[in-house]
Every structure is written in C-alpha cells, then in structure tokens.
Design an enzyme around this catalytic site. Structure first.
Site, PDB file in Angstrom:
ATOM      1  N   ALA A 142      34.834 -23.343 -30.303  1.00 14.71           N
ATOM      2  CA  ALA A 142      34.245 -22.629 -29.169  1.00 14.71           C
ATOM      3  C   ALA A 142      33.349 -23.642 -28.453  1.00 14.71           C
ATOM      4  O   ALA A 142      32.159 -23.768 -28.753  1.00 14.71           O
ATOM      5  CB  ALA A 142      33.441 -21.438 -29.665  1.00 14.71           C
ATOM      6  N   GLY A 197      23.973 -22.891 -27.640  1.00 15.74           N
ATOM      7  CA  GLY A 197      25.070 -22.834 -28.613  1.00 15.74           C
ATOM      8  C   GLY A 197      25.812 -21.521 -28.501  1.00 15.74           C
ATOM      9  O   GLY A 197      25.676 -20.803 -27.505  1.00 15.74           O
ATOM     10  N   ASN A 198      26.605 -21.188 -29.505  1.00 15.25           N
ATOM     11  CA  ASN A 198      27.270 -19.886 -29.516  1.00 15.25           C
ATOM     12  C   ASN A 198      27.481 -19.425 -30.955  1.00 15.25           C
ATOM     13  O   ASN A 198      27.144 -20.134 -31.893  1.00 15.25           O
ATOM     14  CB  ASN A 198      28.588 -19.939 -28.721  1.00 15.25           C
ATOM     15  CG  ASN A 198      29.559 -20.944 -29.307  1.00 15.25           C
ATOM     16  OD1 ASN A 198      30.019 -20.787 -30.421  1.00 15.25           O
ATOM     17  ND2 ASN A 198      29.833 -22.010 -28.553  1.00 15.25           N
ATOM     18  N   TYR A 199      28.057 -18.236 -31.110  1.00 12.00           N
ATOM     19  CA  TYR A 199      28.122 -17.602 -32.433  1.00 12.00           C
ATOM     20  C   TYR A 199      29.273 -18.081 -33.315  1.00 12.00           C
ATOM     21  O   TYR A 199      29.468 -17.557 -34.399  1.00 12.00           O
ATOM     22  CB  TYR A 199      28.263 -16.084 -32.267  1.00 12.00           C
ATOM     23  CG  TYR A 199      27.035 -15.405 -31.721  1.00 12.00           C
ATOM     24  CD1 TYR A 199      25.806 -15.565 -32.349  1.00 12.00           C
ATOM     25  CD2 TYR A 199      27.111 -14.595 -30.597  1.00 12.00           C
ATOM     26  CE1 TYR A 199      24.677 -14.926 -31.856  1.00 12.00           C
ATOM     27  CE2 TYR A 199      25.996 -13.958 -30.101  1.00 12.00           C
ATOM     28  CZ  TYR A 199      24.776 -14.121 -30.734  1.00 12.00           C
ATOM     29  OH  TYR A 199      23.680 -13.498 -30.253  1.00 12.00           O
TER      30      TYR A 199
END
Ligand code: C5P
Length: 403
Positions: A279, A211-213
C-alpha cells in the site's frame, strides 16, 4: 489436479497423537490419487494406530525401527530419504517438531527427516496450549527457516475436550496442499519473483510520518507461498512487524515509497514476475523538516504534498513480454471498474481486487476476500479465506500465467 500425485513417492511420518487415526484416511486418499506411500512411525505412534492397519492400506511394510527385529534387515533412512518426492509428517506432535528443529535423531522418523532431500510437510496436532507455547512456535519457525511447509492446524474441539487451535488439518485438505504444491512447483521452481508488501512511511520530520493501515500480512503470505514452491523471492517490505523465515526469501526493508521504488526498479529486470502488494503512499511531504516541528513556533500548519512514483506503472512500462506483473486494488466503490482501469493503466497481467465493503477483507485482518481479473477480462470470484489460503489462490494464478 486429477493426475498430479500419480506415481509420487510419499513418506508418511506418523507420531504419537490421537489424530494418528486420521493417517489411515490420509493413506487411502493418497493411494486413491495414485501415490505410493511408505509409512514411518515413531514408537509412540504405534500406541495410537496399529502398523497392520497402515501396512494394509499402504501395501508396504511399516518402518519403525532401525532394523527389523525378526531378520535383522537394516532399514536405510538414507535410501528412503532419496526415494521420496515428498515427506509428510501427519500428525506431528510437539515432541517430534522439537526433535526435527534440533536434530535429535533418536528414532527412524527423525533420521529419515534429516536424510530427506525432498520437500517436507508438517501437519501439527496437539492441545491448544501446547501449540501456542513459545517453545512449539519457535520450533515451527525453525522448521520454516529450513524451508519446511507447515500445514497449520485448525481450531475446534480437541482430544482434551478443550476448544482451540491444535486440530490436525483434515486429510482431504492435506492432500490438496500436496496437489497444489506439485502442480505449481514446476512453474515456480527457480523463478525470480519480486514482491512489495506493507505500507510506506513518508517522513514529515524526524518523529512523524504519513502512513497507512497496511499490515503486510498478504504480501508476506505471498512471499512465503512462492518461496515454498521453489521460487527465489525478493521481498521489498515497508515498515511492518512481521518475520520472514524461508531461506528462499531475500528481504529488503525500506521505509518510503521512493526507497521501495528504487529497490523494485533495480530487482525487476532480472525477475520473471512481480507482485505489487504494498500500500504505497500516493503523496509525500515536499519538504522533510530536519528538526522536530514545534507547535509553539509553527502555530497552524499546512503540509504541501507531492506525488510519489507509481511503482506498478513504472514496472509496467519496462515489462518484457515474458514477465508477469500482478497488482492489487483495494476499493470502496465501483470496485470492478476501478480495478480494470488500474489493470490497463499499469499494464498488469492480472489484478487482485478486494473491497472494503466485504467484511473480513483488506487491511490488518487475517482473512481476505478477493476477485482476480486478468487482462482478457476474465473474473474469478473467491470466497472469504485466510490470507494464507488467498495467497495460494493468487500463486496458482501466477503459476498458470508463467506457463
Ligand atoms: O494505489 P492504487 O490503488 O493505484 O494501487 C494499485 C496497485 O498499484 C497496487 O498493486 C499497488 O501496490 C500499486 N502501487 C504502486 N505504487 C504506487 C501506488 C500503487 O506500486 N505508488
């Protein structure tokens, strides 16, 4: 924005807060812009500012009671509600907000609110703890779910001399909110807008993902702003812990880039615009293990990744001339060059660039600092602002592109 409020009919609701004195400035600013202002004040409001001041500034008798004590004239809240182009309640106390949220129509302001067909703007003013109380926050969420516009209070010194969030927004800023609303509303009313937001999760096994932030805050602020301007929003959200309240927002929750792609490609042909704020993970594991991967059995591990589809580029490829496509670029170096490259490659109408080198920009924070670059190469640099205010700048740009 000079003429935008000219001849607009505005009901100004005033309630019992020390910030009621600012209502005098508010009336002056609105009248100066050519608006017609009708004040409706609660009984408690009259303890803080006199009807004489308000009627003099607005050139209209102030309405407070259901009928006039002097001659028995009935004040029709229904007529007033139909007359209005907008209703603004400033300052709005916790008590009035609670009554609005629950339909407790025991004064002229609330009956007018319930009869009002025009957009309603609410500028809360109260002590920091009252504002932060779950009761107030839930009531504000309820008002949002009715489609009302909440003009967030600012932080600063309060009447109690405590310092915190609860100061009513300044009159000039409130007038600016109304101006922005009326100037973009005609462009966005009934427009269909697809927005992608948040991160995507790419499954490795049933309990792990890549995943990402991304928090989704920017995309959700955009969805809320577009919906408030009358657009019908399809918000395709990756896994985020955010709520949506506005009735004009249809939310589709997805997890992976592929699911986000499927939802976006389905919704886009029917839409007037898409804002691709998510994102999206560029890669996913080629194989997703059906059972939890065990360290004991696997030992060292290599993940083989395959590229995901580029949603922005896919929409760019099928975009009609009358559709507007907006992308984001979060960069760490050579920002403008990278952003212009993406703008061209993905056939975007404009791109919103933020740099991780700017403090307060990008992931997870509540602020952002952006530059908008359009397809003709025009660059507009904006100062650091709250994500809500940034959303308004982006939506203004979208509104002028849709013209
Ligand atoms: O990842 P990249 O920097 O290329 O993202 C730029 C823009 O493209 C963003 O608007 C993002 O939402 C969009 N994008 C997308 N699908 C992807 C990757 C990025 O829509 N797979």
């Amino acid at each position: 924005m000079g003429e935008i409020l000219k001849n607009k009919h505005i009901i100004l609701g005033i309630t019992g807060s020390i910030a009621a004195y600012k209502a005098a400035y508010l009336i002056r600013a609105l009248v100066k812009k050519g608006a017609e202002v009708q004040v409706v004040i609660t009984p408690a409001g009259k303890e803080f500012i006199t009807p004489l001041t308000l009627s003099t500034l607005s050139s209209h008798p102030v309405i407070s009671e259901f009928f006039s004590n002097r001659d028995g004239t009935w004040n029709s809240h229904v007529d007033l509600g139909l007359w209005a182009d907008a209703m603004l309640i400033a300052p709005a106390t916790a008590s009035t907000i609670g009554k609005m949220a629950n339909g407790i129509a025991d004064n002229m302001l609330i009956t007018t609110y319930l009869s009002c067909k025009a957009p309603v703007f609410v500028a809360p003013a109260m002590d920091l703890d009252m504002f932060a109380h779950p009761s107030t926050q839930q009531n504000l969420d309820r008002l949002r779910s009715f489609g009302n516009h909440i003009i967030e209070p600012t932080s600063g010194e309060l009447a109690s001399h405590l310092v915190g969030k609860g100061r009513m927004e300044e009159p000039d800023q409130i007038v600016a909110v109304l101006e922005t609303y009326f100037s973009t509303q005609s462009q966005l009313e009934k427009k269909k807008i697809v927005i992608t937001a948040g991160p995507t999760y790419e499954k490795i096994d049933p309990v792990r993902f890549i995943g990402n932030y991304s928090s989704g805050k920017m995309g959700f602020a955009l969805a809320e702003t577009c919906a408030q301007q009358g657009a019908e929003v399809t918000l395709i959200a990756g896994p985020v812990a955010l709520k949506t309240n506005h009735p004009n927002i249809k939310r589709i929750d997805v997890e992976s880039a592929e699911e986000m792609y499927q939802a976006a490609i389905k919704a886009f042909p029917e839409s007037d615009a898409a804002i691709l704020c998510a994102a999206v993970a560029d890669y996913r594991p080629e194989v997703q293990a059906s059972d939890k991967i065990k360290r004991e059995t696997e030992g060292e591990m290599t993940l083989h990744l395959v590229p995901n589809k580029d949603i922005a580029a896919s929409l760019g490829a099928i975009k009609r001339d009358n559709q507007i496509l907006v992308g984001f670029a979060l960069e760490t170096n050579n920002e403008t060059v990278h952003a212009i490259g993406k703008l061209k490659r993905k056939k975007l109408d404009f791109i919103v660039l933020n740099s991780l080198r700017d403090a307060g920009a990008g992931f997870r924070c509540d602020t952002n600092k952006i530059t908008i670059i359009d397809k003709k190469g025009h660059e507009t640099v904006y100062p650091l602002k709250s994500k809500q205010k940034v959303a308004e700048d982006i939506v203004n740009q979208l509104a002028s592109s849709l013209k």
